[in-house]
Motif scaffolding. Structure first.
Motif, short mmCIF file in Angstrom:
data_model
loop_
_atom_site.label_atom_id
_atom_site.label_comp_id
_atom_site.label_asym_id
_atom_site.label_seq_id
_atom_site.Cartn_x
_atom_site.Cartn_y
_atom_site.Cartn_z
N THR A 12 -29.13 27.72 -8.85
CA THR A 12 -28.99 27.77 -10.22
C THR A 12 -27.53 28.08 -10.59
O THR A 12 -27.08 27.38 -11.60
CB THR A 12 -30.08 28.63 -10.90
OG1 THR A 12 -31.38 28.11 -10.32
CG2 THR A 12 -29.89 28.63 -12.45
N LEU A 13 -27.15 29.05 -9.80
CA LEU A 13 -25.65 29.43 -10.36
C LEU A 13 -24.63 28.50 -10.18
O LEU A 13 -23.66 28.31 -10.90
CB LEU A 13 -25.10 30.71 -9.40
CG LEU A 13 -23.88 31.40 -9.62
CD1 LEU A 13 -23.76 31.80 -11.05
CD2 LEU A 13 -23.95 32.40 -8.74
N ILE A 14 -24.59 27.67 -8.97
CA ILE A 14 -23.99 26.38 -8.53
C ILE A 14 -24.23 25.56 -9.77
O ILE A 14 -23.20 24.84 -10.18
CB ILE A 14 -24.10 25.82 -7.50
CG1 ILE A 14 -23.62 26.98 -6.27
CG2 ILE A 14 -23.29 24.43 -7.13
CD1 ILE A 14 -24.16 26.60 -4.88
N ALA A 15 -25.36 25.13 -9.91
CA ALA A 15 -25.58 24.05 -11.15
C ALA A 15 -24.83 24.63 -12.39
O ALA A 15 -24.20 23.65 -13.26
CB ALA A 15 -26.99 23.65 -11.21
N LEU A 16 -24.92 25.66 -13.01
CA LEU A 16 -24.35 26.19 -14.09
C LEU A 16 -22.98 26.25 -14.10
O LEU A 16 -22.37 25.89 -15.04
CB LEU A 16 -25.06 27.81 -14.46
CG LEU A 16 -26.15 27.76 -15.10
CD1 LEU A 16 -26.80 29.31 -14.96
CD2 LEU A 16 -26.61 27.16 -16.36
N LEU A 17 -22.37 26.49 -13.13
CA LEU A 17 -20.88 26.73 -13.09
C LEU A 17 -20.48 25.13 -12.85
O LEU A 17 -19.45 25.00 -13.42
CB LEU A 17 -20.31 27.37 -11.78
CG LEU A 17 -20.53 28.83 -11.67
CD1 LEU A 17 -20.24 29.55 -10.38
CD2 LEU A 17 -19.84 29.70 -12.57
N LEU A 18 -21.05 24.14 -12.16
CA LEU A 18 -20.50 22.90 -12.30
C LEU A 18 -20.69 22.47 -13.78
O LEU A 18 -20.03 21.62 -14.18
CB LEU A 18 -21.46 21.91 -11.53
CG LEU A 18 -21.23 22.16 -9.85
CD1 LEU A 18 -22.04 21.36 -9.12
CD2 LEU A 18 -19.69 21.53 -9.77
N ALA A 23 -18.18 20.55 -18.54
CA ALA A 23 -17.92 20.51 -20.00
C ALA A 23 -16.50 21.19 -20.74
O ALA A 23 -16.56 21.07 -21.71
CB ALA A 23 -19.13 21.32 -20.87
N LYS A 24 -15.89 21.72 -19.92
CA LYS A 24 -14.76 22.55 -20.47
C LYS A 24 -13.52 21.53 -20.98
O LYS A 24 -13.22 21.82 -22.23
CB LYS A 24 -13.94 22.93 -19.08
CG LYS A 24 -12.62 23.99 -19.63
CD LYS A 24 -11.96 24.67 -18.42
CE LYS A 24 -10.67 25.37 -19.10
NZ LYS A 24 -10.03 26.14 -18.01
N PRO A 25 -13.35 20.22 -20.70
CA PRO A 25 -12.49 19.35 -21.29
C PRO A 25 -13.02 18.95 -22.66
O PRO A 25 -12.18 18.63 -23.56
CB PRO A 25 -12.42 18.08 -20.40
CG PRO A 25 -12.84 18.47 -19.03
CD PRO A 25 -13.67 19.77 -19.24
N LEU A 26 -14.47 19.00 -23.00
CA LEU A 26 -15.06 18.71 -24.14
C LEU A 26 -15.03 19.82 -25.29
O LEU A 26 -14.94 19.74 -26.32
CB LEU A 26 -16.39 18.33 -23.86
CG LEU A 26 -16.73 17.04 -23.12
CD1 LEU A 26 -18.28 16.97 -23.03
CD2 LEU A 26 -16.19 15.73 -23.81
N LEU A 27 -14.80 21.12 -24.72
CA LEU A 27 -15.22 22.30 -25.44
C LEU A 27 -13.64 22.73 -25.72
O LEU A 27 -13.42 23.41 -26.87
CB LEU A 27 -15.70 23.43 -24.76
CG LEU A 27 -17.29 23.00 -24.64
CD1 LEU A 27 -17.90 24.12 -23.69
CD2 LEU A 27 -17.88 22.69 -25.69
N GLN A 28 -12.69 22.50 -24.91
CA GLN A 28 -11.29 23.08 -25.00
C GLN A 28 -10.31 21.90 -24.57
O GLN A 28 -9.75 21.92 -23.54
CB GLN A 28 -10.88 24.09 -24.07
CG GLN A 28 -11.71 25.40 -24.55
CD GLN A 28 -11.32 26.51 -23.42
OE1 GLN A 28 -10.99 26.19 -22.29
NE2 GLN A 28 -11.59 27.65 -23.94
N PRO A 29 -10.24 20.86 -25.31
CA PRO A 29 -9.30 19.63 -25.23
C PRO A 29 -7.90 20.04 -25.18
O PRO A 29 -7.61 20.88 -25.99
CB PRO A 29 -9.68 18.85 -26.54
CG PRO A 29 -10.11 19.32 -27.15
CD PRO A 29 -10.96 20.72 -26.67
N GLN A 30 -6.98 19.46 -24.33
CA GLN A 30 -5.69 19.92 -24.19
C GLN A 30 -4.97 18.94 -25.23
O GLN A 30 -5.32 17.83 -25.63
CB GLN A 30 -5.20 19.45 -23.09
CG GLN A 30 -5.48 20.32 -21.80
CD GLN A 30 -5.04 19.94 -20.47
OE1 GLN A 30 -4.45 19.05 -20.26
NE2 GLN A 30 -4.99 20.97 -19.75
#
Length: 84
Positions: A12-18, A23-30
């Motif tokens: 579960t932890l691995i799935a959440l971290l993945l 999702a990081k590029p969608l939430l914090q675009p450069q």
């Protein structure tokens, strides 16, 4: 085969971290970085004459329709004759 609580927790932890990593590029675009070799260069075309203007230095390069070089000069003050 029985999966114990430790294995479920780790998976579960691995799935959440993945999911967070994906999702990081969608939430914090450069922001776009366009500081290349042609930064500040503007292009103009008028009646068979291509002109490239460097807004940082005031240099102007003129070329004909077939890419032949015509003229190079520098603008020092807007609205005055630039002595070409």
């Amino acid at each position: 085969m029985r999966i114990d609580l430790y294995t479920k927790t780790i998976l579960t932890l691995i799935a959440l971290l993945l999911a967070v990593f994906a999702a990081k590029p969608l939430l914090q675009p450069q922001t776009a970085l366009a500081d290349g070799g042609y930064t500040g260069i503007q292009f103009s075309y008028s009646g068979g004459n291509h002109a490239f203007f460097n807004a940082n230095t005031g240099d102007v390069w003129e070329y004909g329709d077939h890419g032949n070089f015509r003229n190079h000069y520098r603008i020092t003050t807007f609205g005055k004759d630039h002595g070409r």
